[in-house]
Design an enzyme around this catalytic site. Sequence first.
Site, mmCIF file in Angstrom:
data_model
loop_
_atom_site.group_PDB
_atom_site.id
_atom_site.type_symbol
_atom_site.label_atom_id
_atom_site.label_comp_id
_atom_site.label_asym_id
_atom_site.label_seq_id
_atom_site.Cartn_x
_atom_site.Cartn_y
_atom_site.Cartn_z
ATOM 1 N N HIS A 10 -26.270 -133.048 77.086
ATOM 2 C CA HIS A 10 -25.199 -132.537 77.939
ATOM 3 C C HIS A 10 -25.738 -131.534 78.955
ATOM 4 C CE1 HIS A 10 -25.124 -128.530 76.112
ATOM 5 N NE2 HIS A 10 -25.230 -129.123 74.924
ATOM 6 N N GLU A 110 -23.981 -131.865 67.355
ATOM 7 C CA GLU A 110 -25.164 -131.000 67.285
ATOM 8 C C GLU A 110 -25.416 -130.527 65.859
ATOM 9 O OE1 GLU A 110 -28.009 -130.305 67.901
ATOM 10 O OE2 GLU A 110 -28.046 -129.085 69.731
#
Length: 239
Positions: A10, A110
């Site tokens: 990202h 994550e």
Amino acid sequence: MAPRCFIIRHGETEWSLNGRHTGTTDLPLTENGEKRVKATGKALVGNDRLIAPKKLVHVYVSPRTRAQRTLELLEIGCRERLPWTEKRKAEADEPIRTEAKVEVTEAIREWDYGAYEGLTSKQIRELRAERGEGSWDIWRDGCPGGETPEDVMIRLDALIAEIREKHHKPCFEGDKESGDVLIVAHGHILRAFAMRWTGRPLTETALILEAGGVGTLSYEHHNIEEPAIILGGGFVVEN
């Protein structure tokens, strides 16, 4: 050409800019982060570029907003609406370029940093020194109250097996012409994903993936039993 798996981290957030570990905290991209992801999309996404939308068959994206926004900004042109949106953009704003399905999955969220959420590596090491806990390496030690390296490997190995069986194996067997996969997620989890792609232990990780960065995974000798990391990939050229 062997099927590929593109991994995209990202774009920049305030915490990634400051080096703070961002797992469960859901932060937006910075203005600069959005601009850089848009530039990446223009440079690398296109049927004559590195990531050819028409060759994509599946997209996996993290549940976090920062990853989902990154996928939006890449403008790969999915026929269906993105799962977190109410409707698809008008075709005039984003032409349809791929039939790939988009799947939101916890498999690539994550790393859960537990007690280390929001801290920098320097702060973590200072904290451990104060407690007499010795050195820290996430690839070896994991995070207290969060995930161990073994936890991470279990979920990533399962996803890699799925990608190979459902999307890549048919290409090697001649049942499908294209089978590229795109993954949009986060720094630590994608570095771990690349290591597990090649079957290496996480303790050997020596990879860097910058915010908004793109990596390519595939196979040597057109053999699904020889997974590899592509150090430099060429753009697609039509015959």
